[in-house]
Enzyme design. Structure first.
Site, PDB file in Angstrom:
ATOM      1  CE1 TYR A   7       4.444  17.723  11.082  1.00 55.84           C
ATOM      2  CE2 TYR A   7       4.455  15.345  10.694  1.00 55.84           C
ATOM      3  CZ  TYR A   7       5.071  16.595  10.583  1.00 55.84           C
ATOM      4  OH  TYR A   7       6.289  16.699   9.987  1.00 55.84           O
TER       5      TYR A   7
ATOM      6  CE  LYS B 129      -4.980  -9.743  -7.390  1.00 56.47           C
ATOM      7  NZ  LYS B 129      -6.337  -9.947  -7.925  1.00 56.47           N
TER       8      LYS B 129
HETATM    9  C1  LIG Z   1      -7.013 -10.929  -7.178  1.00 61.97           C
HETATM   10  C2  LIG Z   1      -7.820 -11.969  -7.826  1.00 61.97           C
HETATM   11  C3  LIG Z   1      -7.940 -13.242  -7.248  1.00 61.97           C
HETATM   12  C4  LIG Z   1      -7.449 -13.559  -5.853  1.00 61.97           C
HETATM   13  O1  LIG Z   1      -8.367 -13.031  -4.923  1.00 61.97           O
HETATM   14  P1  LIG Z   1      -8.177 -13.195  -3.327  1.00 61.97           P
HETATM   15  O2  LIG Z   1      -9.385 -12.600  -2.750  1.00 61.97           O
HETATM   16  O3  LIG Z   1      -6.943 -12.431  -2.984  1.00 61.97           O
HETATM   17  O4  LIG Z   1      -8.035 -14.657  -3.069  1.00 61.97           O
HETATM   18  C5  LIG Z   1      -8.596 -14.225  -7.974  1.00 61.97           C
HETATM   19  N1  LIG Z   1      -9.131 -13.956  -9.202  1.00 61.97           N
HETATM   20  C6  LIG Z   1      -9.071 -12.729  -9.768  1.00 61.97           C
HETATM   21  C7  LIG Z   1      -9.693 -12.494 -11.094  1.00 61.97           C
HETATM   22  C8  LIG Z   1      -8.418 -11.688  -9.101  1.00 61.97           C
HETATM   23  O5  LIG Z   1      -8.368 -10.465  -9.655  1.00 61.97           O
END
Ligand SMILES: *Cc1c(COP(=O)(O)O)cnc(C)c1O
Length: 398
Positions: free
Chosen positions: A288, A69
């Site tokens: 800044y 993702k």
């Molecule tokens: C993002 C996600 C993962 C992966 O998690 P990591 O900590 O990046 O390994 C697995 N399962 C679900 C439901 C997620 O939303």
């Protein structure tokens, strides 16, 4: 070991052999040319494959999926998924349908799950793209069931059951009421899953409660593949492995065991171009808000990456208590506020001749990973990766 397991082990062995081949062949480039940009991001696909293979071996005979993702955590969805599919990964998770569509083109044969489920009236689009929704509420399930019945769609879906995170998922009661379905043919549930809330904190009491609750869920849905562990969950031990694990972060080099040495290979390298090097007198300020005052006559290298590139203050704070950059092999502090397109590095400790205008300094790299000092249980290293901006020249290597 069954024949099927042995074949899987052989496959993984072969993939590991391939990953050990000499690294660093550029396989794809994207973004503006190096000359026209302030930062270069290099993504080591061989390291991602090695990380996946390592996790797959740890959990065998359970299957190792890949969570890709958010553009594979900023590392490039198409490039990452392609490399993992070639290494033998057969199941991918994304958050949205649009990500699934892009992914489908890269991995035509793979199983794709969409974690955020179906928006209202979205079922047909999922079937169209040949992707499986992860269903996390009853209204979603009712809609999907109706769609499948009317269209005789047998593409399957995952059922997400909440075991204590209270984000997505059916309640345990709802799940129990659905369990009779398992006895009907074409029940359409390809996977039962849940998600751990505190897996990176090994001693957190919620881990055991969730593992126990999920054990009961699995008994309700006997015969259906189950999945619980994210990256850190894998390291909690075999009780979380079930039939499939879902690592994301660890594939991209984030330490799944904070507080202990990182078992994963580093994946990303971010370099910024030095625009100029200037002298600042003792007592003068930089940037800044005049938030940094030179304690002595100082040399400041101004580099062409800033928060407009997703290089946030938090991102700069990885690796040490204080934000640092690696300049000609030495750690130097990043000083003052990070601007939109620039940041300042105190290079006073280096010999006069270095760095020079046009040199490159390292903001993230092997010496200096994405999460060396992210506070325990924090998500900063995840944010570092997913914030990596679109303005960099990107180079994928294998
Ligand atoms: C993002 C996600 C993962 C992966 O998690 P990591 O900590 O990046 O390994 C697995 N399962 C679900 C439901 C997620 O939303």
């Amino acid at each position: 070991m069954t024949v099927q397991e042995r074949t899987r082990a052989d496959e993984l062995q072969a993939a590991a052999g391939a990953a050990a081949a000499p690294p660093s062949v550029p396989v794809a480039e994207a973004g503006p040319p190096v000359m026209e940009t302030g930062g270069v991001l290099t993504i080591d696909l061989a390291a991602i494959v090695a990380n996946w293979t390592d996790l797959a071996r740890r959990v065998a005979p359970a299957d190792c999926a890949a969570v890709v993702k958010a553009d594979a955590y900023g590392c490039g969805l198409v490039e990452v998924a392609g490399a993992l599919a070639r290494a033998g990964c057969r199941t991918f998770f994304v958050a949205h349908l649009t990500e699934a569509r892009t992914l489908r083109r890269a991995v035509p044969e793979a199983v794709i799950y969409v974690l955020n489920g179906i928006p209202p009236a979205g079922s047909a689009a999922f079937a169209d793209a040949r992707v499986r929704p992860v269903i996390g509420s009853m209204p979603e399930l009712v809609e999907w069931d109706a769609f499948c019945r009317v269209n005789a769609w047998r593409g399957g879906a995952a059922l997400h059951v909440d075991t204590g995170m209270n984000r997505l998922g059916l309640s345990l009661e709802e799940a129990a009421a659905l369990a009779v379905r398992v006895d009907t043919p074409d029940h359409g549930i390809a996977l039962v899953m849940s998600h751990l809330a505190c897996a990176e904190q090994t001693a957190h009491p919620l881990n055991d409660r969730q593992i126990q609750a999920f054990r009961e869920v699995r008994m309700l849905f006997r015969g259906i593949d189950a999945s619980l562990a994210n990256s850190s969950g894998i390291f909690l031990g075999p009780s979380t492995h079930c039939e499939m694990v879902r690592p994301g972060a660890a594939l991209y080099g984030i330490n799944p065991t904070p507080g202990a040495p990182n078992p994963m290979r580093p994946v990303v390298r971010l370099e910024a171009r030095v625009v100029q090097v200037r002298k600042v007198r003792r007592g003068e300020t930089v940037g800044y808000g005049a938030s940094w005052t030179a304690p002595r006559e100082s040399r400041i290298a101004v580099a062409a990456v800033g928060y407009g590139d997703g290089f946030l203050r938090a991102a700069a704070a990885v690796g040490q208590d204080k934000p640092v950059a690696v300049v000609v092999g030495k750690r130097c502090p990043i000083v003052g506020r990070i601007s939109m397109d620039l940041l300042a590095i105190d290079v006073t400790a280096l010999p006069e001749v270095s760095p020079r205008r046009g040199d490159w300094v390292t903001l993230l790299g092997e010496e200096f990973g994405v999460d060396a000092a992210a506070p325990f249980g924090s998500q900063i290293s995840y944010e570092v990766l997913t914030s990596l901006g679109r303005r960099y020249h990107r180079s994928w290597r294998s």
